[in-house]
Design an enzyme around this catalytic site. Structure first.
Site, PDB file in Angstrom:
ATOM      1  N   GLY A   1      -5.182  -0.851   0.576  1.00 50.15           N
ATOM      2  CA  GLY A   1      -4.724  -2.158   1.022  1.00 50.15           C
ATOM      3  C   GLY A   1      -5.207  -2.475   2.424  1.00 50.15           C
ATOM      4  O   GLY A   1      -5.115  -1.640   3.327  1.00 50.15           O
TER       5      GLY A   1
ATOM      6  N   ASN B   1      -7.910  -5.187  -1.989  1.00 51.77           N
ATOM      7  CA  ASN B   1      -6.481  -5.487  -1.953  1.00 51.77           C
ATOM      8  C   ASN B   1      -6.155  -6.065  -0.582  1.00 51.77           C
ATOM      9  O   ASN B   1      -6.288  -5.394   0.436  1.00 51.77           O
ATOM     10  CB  ASN B   1      -5.673  -4.218  -2.216  1.00 51.77           C
ATOM     11  CG  ASN B   1      -4.178  -4.472  -2.223  1.00 51.77           C
ATOM     12  OD1 ASN B   1      -3.547  -4.564  -1.174  1.00 51.77           O
ATOM     13  ND2 ASN B   1      -3.606  -4.569  -3.410  1.00 51.77           N
TER      14      ASN B   1
ATOM     15  N   GLY C   1       5.436   5.786 -10.241  1.00 52.92           N
ATOM     16  CA  GLY C   1       5.364   6.910 -11.157  1.00 52.92           C
ATOM     17  C   GLY C   1       6.057   6.632 -12.479  1.00 52.92           C
ATOM     18  O   GLY C   1       6.541   5.521 -12.733  1.00 52.92           O
TER      19      GLY C   1
ATOM     20  N   CYS D   1       4.032  -8.013   0.927  1.00 50.93           N
ATOM     21  CA  CYS D   1       4.148  -7.732   2.361  1.00 50.93           C
ATOM     22  C   CYS D   1       5.237  -8.604   2.990  1.00 50.93           C
ATOM     23  O   CYS D   1       5.455  -9.743   2.569  1.00 50.93           O
ATOM     24  CB  CYS D   1       2.819  -8.004   3.059  1.00 50.93           C
ATOM     25  SG  CYS D   1       1.454  -6.965   2.488  1.00 50.93           S
TER      26      CYS D   1
ATOM     27  N   THR E   1       5.451  -1.456  -6.411  1.00 56.04           N
ATOM     28  CA  THR E   1       6.521  -0.459  -6.394  1.00 56.04           C
ATOM     29  C   THR E   1       7.901  -1.106  -6.338  1.00 56.04           C
ATOM     30  O   THR E   1       8.057  -2.248  -5.914  1.00 56.04           O
ATOM     31  CB  THR E   1       6.369   0.481  -5.187  1.00 56.04           C
ATOM     32  OG1 THR E   1       6.369  -0.302  -3.986  1.00 56.04           O
ATOM     33  CG2 THR E   1       5.088   1.285  -5.281  1.00 56.04           C
TER      34      THR E   1
END
Length: 322
Positions: free
Chosen positions: A58, A111, A238, A151, A214
């Site tokens: 990123g 990204n 994950g 962000c 995430t």
């Protein structure tokens, strides 16, 4: 339908390719941002040109040192990370990393992050200007921009750009105007309504959406009686988040017509197939890269084998069938 034959001949009959906004992905396996650097490190272990694509580390307009303290913590079925977008900054990336990206025979995705509206737009403009200069001499280093709207907006009290559709709309519109490169918007699972957010991105001219980022989580050190992370919370990724990611990809696929880049907990060929069946055009693999340095190579082999066993010639046969 796959014709009978030996394994090598069957492999050549398979069609794993996909297309997003004119960019060809030779297969659906793309390495996720923040887990693959810019590719050099993993190129020591296998031929990364065999991948469908790479979403690089990123980037922000200015260099970032990242967060202090603990950055990564393993969980029962995944990991928490609070890296803080450590990166060299867009100008340094364009100057020092793009020469390597020019040599790659795979889709290359930048990204793009930012802390202010202006940071995002200026960053997109710089990437576009660099792409134009390289194009003038017949070169290419970037195929697509992935707009990370997770962000925090420092001018709005730190709330992420990707939470409220009204905030994100203005940003997506401005970045779309700043670049003619194919644009995918990476969506937060914390959005008020992820399907509405995806529909807005389509309306504002995005060529694709990527999801999910995430999920916010936490770990407490019971001996020290404080959060493990200096920022209190961290991003969970994950296998633990795969069912949530799969559900969101499926919901978005029912609302938009643009391609979907699905991600969240992928660590096997059958995981990839699930995301394709839910409506994804291609997928991104993240945390699994830390578990298996040859993740891309192994997943591609296993995906081909699964398709042969299940008599699937093209992924188009199963895309969005659920």
């Amino acid at each position: 339908m796959i014709k009978n034959g030996d394994s090598s001949s069957l492999n050549t009959q398979l069609d794993l390719s996909a297309n997003i906004a004119g960019i060809t992905f030779k297969n659906p396996i793309v390495m996720a941002s923040g887990t693959f650097g810019f590719g050099k490190e993993y190129a020591k272990y296998y031929d990364i040109n065999e991948l469908g694509g790479i979403s690089g580390k990123g980037l922000t307009l200015q260099p970032k040192a990242g967060n202090q303290g603990t950055r990564v913590y393993e969980t029962a079925s995944g990991m928490l990370n609070s890296v803080g977008l450590e990166n060299p900054g867009i100008p340094a990336f364009l100057e020092k990393e793009c020469a390597y990206w020019e040599t790659l025979d795979t889709a290359r995705i930048v990204n793009l992050g930012g802390n202010t509206f202006e940071d995002y737009v200026t960053g997109a403009e710089l990437i576009q200007q660099d792409a134009d200069r390289r194009s003038d001499s017949g070169r290419k280093a970037v195929d697509m921009i992935e707009l990370n709207i997770s962000c925090p907006n420092v001018k709005e009290g730190g709330i992420a750009f990707g939470i409220r559709t009204c905030d994100a709309r203005e940003l997506v519109r401005a970045v779309r105007r700043a670049t003619s490169l194919p644009l995918s918007v990476k969506l937060s699972p914390n959005a008020e309504d992820v399907a509405d957010m995806a529909l807005m991105c389509q309306e504002e001219g995005a060529d694709a959406v990527s999801l999910i980022n995430t999920i916010s989580g936490m770990k407490i050190d019971v001996r020290r009686r404080r959060s493990v992370f200096n920022n209190l919370y961290a991003g969970l990724s994950g296998p633990a988040i795969k069912p949530i990611a799969l559900r969101m990809v499926h919901q978005v696929a029912k609302r938009v017509e643009i391609p979907i880049i699905g991600m969240g907990g992928i660590s096997s060929a059958t995981d990839i197939i699930e995301f394709i069946m839910a409506g994804a055009t291609v997928v991104q693999v993240g945390t699994y890269n830390f578990m298996n340095l040859r993740a891309g190579e192994d997943l591609l082999r296993d995906l081909r084998q699964f398709m042969i066993e299940e008599n699937i010639y093209s992924l188009d046969e199963i895309r969005g069938i659920v």
